[in-house]
Design a protein around this motif. Structure first.
Motif, mmCIF file in Angstrom:
data_model
loop_
_atom_site.group_PDB
_atom_site.id
_atom_site.type_symbol
_atom_site.label_atom_id
_atom_site.label_comp_id
_atom_site.label_asym_id
_atom_site.label_seq_id
_atom_site.Cartn_x
_atom_site.Cartn_y
_atom_site.Cartn_z
ATOM 1 N N TYR A 116 0.830 -1.259 -0.120
ATOM 2 C CA TYR A 116 0.056 0.043 -0.077
ATOM 3 C C TYR A 116 0.824 1.320 0.130
ATOM 4 O O TYR A 116 1.790 1.452 0.902
ATOM 5 N N ASN A 117 0.302 2.151 -1.245
ATOM 6 C CA ASN A 117 1.478 3.183 -1.092
ATOM 7 C C ASN A 117 1.347 4.513 0.163
ATOM 8 O O ASN A 117 2.053 5.216 0.213
ATOM 9 N N TRP B 183 -15.393 2.968 -12.263
ATOM 10 C CA TRP B 183 -14.311 2.139 -11.660
ATOM 11 C C TRP B 183 -13.222 2.846 -11.248
ATOM 12 O O TRP B 183 -12.773 2.945 -10.221
ATOM 13 N N LEU B 184 -12.721 3.614 -12.157
ATOM 14 C CA LEU B 184 -11.528 4.522 -12.196
ATOM 15 C C LEU B 184 -11.895 5.656 -10.782
ATOM 16 O O LEU B 184 -11.106 5.956 -10.118
ATOM 17 N N SER C 218 -10.631 7.622 -5.715
ATOM 18 C CA SER C 218 -11.420 8.136 -4.340
ATOM 19 C C SER C 218 -10.448 7.323 -3.244
ATOM 20 O O SER C 218 -10.314 7.827 -2.025
ATOM 21 N N ASP C 219 -10.330 6.087 -3.487
ATOM 22 C CA ASP C 219 -9.520 5.322 -2.379
ATOM 23 C C ASP C 219 -7.922 6.127 -2.086
ATOM 24 O O ASP C 219 -7.822 6.327 -1.127
ATOM 25 N N LEU C 220 -7.468 6.480 -3.357
ATOM 26 C CA LEU C 220 -6.236 7.176 -3.114
ATOM 27 C C LEU C 220 -6.491 8.575 -2.386
ATOM 28 O O LEU C 220 -5.328 9.098 -1.758
ATOM 29 N N THR C 221 -7.667 8.979 -2.682
ATOM 30 C CA THR C 221 -8.004 10.396 -1.947
ATOM 31 C C THR C 221 -7.932 10.045 -0.470
ATOM 32 O O THR C 221 -7.483 11.142 0.199
ATOM 33 N N GLU D 52 -5.684 13.988 -5.430
ATOM 34 C CA GLU D 52 -6.635 15.000 -5.408
ATOM 35 C C GLU D 52 -7.558 15.085 -6.617
ATOM 36 O O GLU D 52 -7.048 14.705 -7.672
ATOM 37 N N LEU D 53 -9.048 14.918 -6.472
ATOM 38 C CA LEU D 53 -9.871 14.891 -7.557
ATOM 39 C C LEU D 53 -10.358 16.175 -7.508
ATOM 40 O O LEU D 53 -10.926 16.977 -6.636
#
Length: 306
Positions: free
Chosen positions: A93-94, A277-278, A283-286, A292-293
């Motif tokens: 996990y990053n 899906w993307l 959103s998980d990475l957010t 940032e989105l």
């Protein structure tokens, strides 16, 4: 295997301790972080090892320390570069890379570049929990408590019938560890679990030093607590999360439809692996503080958080 909530340890505890340390010191796996007492290098190895086989960690650890050789160098690094390295090396996990970077900043800014030595104080560092704090205190400063990881639990359960209960494992491990020897002891008992007392035990082949005391060896019952298995990486969400981070590290920002084909060849905006899906992946990475989105002219734009 029969287990009890208060399984007694062998009466000759000194002999048990001496046998394990002698076995370890006679020959063990030679990992580079076992040759240093530098808390920075040890912290890096512990974080990398949380989700990666140790043999794979060696190459990544060497490369990481070549690029950021000191805690000051890591603190000064661009976070996106650290996360990109983590993703390229497939180290799990990053957000662990982000936490490691932030912890380095804390050491520099709060502790003037000198790691705290006490396990409780080490837990003040970002992303450092009780196990990692204790490991750093043990291996860097010889000032830790007994480490209890999956390997140690397996050893204690099989050898002495310690109940599959975290408090009991902690109690037994603490009773066994000789005072003031956390560095060699914790390395030794984890080595025992990783070399001789694996899921498929190699008692005689590895020359397990505890055979004369071991309940499992005596009875032939080598059951042990369940050990979670790491999910397949290929095709997993974790793999695509890593690709998102890597691609965004190469571009200032991308719309979802620009990003999608770069991380998945079968991306189609309205398909199974499309915008929704993307968007969920990003959103998980957010939530992890990595991406940032934002909405721009009716399109969703993604970029790495700086």
């Amino acid at each position: 295997m029969t287990e009890t909530a208060d399984a007694p340890l062998p009466d000759d505890t000194d002999a048990v301790r001496a046998a394990l340390i002698e076995w370890y010191e006679a020959g063990h796996r030679d990992y580079p972080w076992r040759r240093t007492t530098d808390p920075y290098g040890i912290l890096v190895s512990e974080v990398m090892s949380q989700q990666t086989q140790l043999d794979r960690v060696v190459e990544a650890w060497d490369a990481f320390l070549d690029r950021w050789p000191t805690v000051d160098a890591l603190a000064d690094a661009d976070r996106s570069e650290v996360v990109g390295f983590w993703s390229d090396q497939r180290l799990g996990y990053n957000n662990r890379a982000r936490y490691l970077h932030e912890a380095a900043g804390q050491v520099v800014e709060v502790y003037d570049g000198a790691f705290p030595e006490d396990p409780d104080e080490l837990q003040e560092l970002m992303g450092v929990g009780p196990y990692t704090a204790n490991a750093v205190a043990s291996f860097a400063f010889n000032a830790g408590d007994a480490v209890v990881d999956t390997n140690v639990k397996r050893v204690l359960y099989r050898a002495f019938g310690v109940a599959d209960d975290d408090e009991e494992f902690e109690r037994a491990a603490s009773e066994l560890m000789p005072a003031g020897e956390s560095r060699v002891w914790n390395n030794a008992i984890m080595e025992l679990g990783g070399v001789a007392c694996e899921k498929q035990p190699r008692c005689d082949e590895a020359g397990c030093p505890w055979r004369q005391w071991c309940h499992a060896y005596e009875t032939g019952d080598f059951t042990a607590p369940d050990v979670p298995t790491q999910p397949e990486f290929e095709g997993s969400r974790r793999q695509f999360r890593g690709r998102v981070v890597r691609v965004l590290g190469e571009h200032n920002e991308l719309t979802l439809d620009e990003l999608g084909p770069r991380i998945r060849v079968d991306y189609t905006p309205d398909g199974e692996y499309g915008r929704e899906w993307l968007r969920e992946l990003c959103s998980d990475l957010t939530d992890d503080g990595l991406v940032e989105l934002r909405e721009c002219d009716g399109k969703t734009v993604a970029r790495l958080r700086q």
